[in-house]
Design an enzyme around this catalytic site. Structure first.
Site, PDB file in Angstrom:
ATOM      1  N   ASP A   1      44.180  37.582  33.659  1.00  0.00           N
ATOM      2  CA  ASP A   1      44.007  38.697  34.596  1.00  0.00           C
ATOM      3  C   ASP A   1      45.335  39.431  34.645  1.00  0.00           C
ATOM      4  OD1 ASP A   1      41.337  38.091  35.482  1.00  0.00           O
ATOM      5  OD2 ASP A   1      42.184  36.395  36.571  1.00  0.00           O
TER       6      ASP A   1
ATOM      7  N   ASP B   1      30.297  35.462  37.527  1.00  0.00           N
ATOM      8  CA  ASP B   1      31.287  34.954  38.482  1.00  0.00           C
ATOM      9  C   ASP B   1      30.529  34.176  39.542  1.00  0.00           C
ATOM     10  OD1 ASP B   1      33.436  36.164  37.210  1.00  0.00           O
ATOM     11  OD2 ASP B   1      33.210  38.023  38.346  1.00  0.00           O
TER      12      ASP B   1
END
Length: 251
Positions: free
Chosen positions: A130, A11
């Protein structure tokens, strides 16, 4: 049986690798290119880069990091975050990515999945998802790095994405993300059972056995982790050795 893949995820925010818990408490942990080189050395089957604030901040993807990594790393690169158009997909692939992950933009405008698959091939289009539980056996889809609940049923969404041409799904559980309590097996199993394309487990790996657990309890094709690898608690080689010891075929 196809060999299972082990995938480190990086990330990235402002050019640095970061990590948080349940998408909050973000902290910097290092240089993305150096991390990618190390994971390449450890035998990673793929490396995923996510620009975690690009969609939220309305920015494009971080192509400089992608270009630099592609020069030094020789495993497939999947890049996501801030990809809003076919032109963004094209530029990301030109920078050295092997595939792109579309998430927020795909929810807002699903045609990006079909258009991307039609032009570049389904193998280049990974749907990033997500999701968070709202009741037992039911989940809803979030966008913008887990900030916005779209009120879309997870299972309906992944089926639609497959129909539109997505070649793979990277399924991240917001409930387990960064908690190190293990992958969200119930969610993972439900998605794997709903589609015919590969599904990557993401969110929650906390110990070496969590990867084999996901492979044994579901038909997911790959498992992804960040914190465990970034902080040196495990290497890709450790995970593969554990899987092999349990009879799971890995690359």
């Amino acid at each position: 049986m196809l060999a299972k893949r082990i995938i480190p995820c990086l990330d990235v925010r402002d050019g640095k690798v970061v990590k948080g818990v349940n998408f909050e408490g973000i902290r910097e942990v290092g240089d993305p290119v150096k991390f990618a080189e190390e994971y390449n050395r450890q035998g990673a089957d793929e490396i995923v880069f996510y620009d975690i604030t690009a969609s939220y901040e309305g920015r494009g993807v971080f192509l400089d990091v992608v270009r630099e990594t592609a020069k030094k790393v020789f495993v497939p690169l999947c890049v996501g975050g801030g990809i809003k158009s076919v032109d963004d997909i094209r530029e990301t692939l030109r920078a050295g990515a092997d595939k792109v992950s579309v998430n927020s933009q795909a929810v807002k405008d699903p045609s990006i999945i079909k258009d991307g698959a039609d032009i570049f091939g389904s193998q280049c289009i990974c749907l990033g998802v997500d999701a968070k539980a709202i009741s037992p056996g039911k989940w809803t889809v979030y966008i913008n790095g887990g900030r916005v609940d779209m009120g879309i049923d997870l299972i309906e969404w992944v089926k639609r994405a497959e129909d539109l041409g997505a070649g793979e799904i990277c399924l991240n559980s917001i409930d387990t993300d960064g908690t190190k309590g293990g992958f969200d097996i119930d969610m993972l199993r439900a998605v794997v059972d709903a589609v015919n394309i590969p599904v990557i487990a993401s969110g929650g790996a906390g110990k070496v056995g969590d990867f084999a657990d996901a492979f044994r309890k579901t038909d997911c094709s790959a498992a992804l982790a960040a914190s465990l690898f970034h902080f040196g608690e495990l290497t890709v080689s450790d995970v593969k050795a554990d899987c092999r010891s349990k009879g799971i075929i890995v690359r």
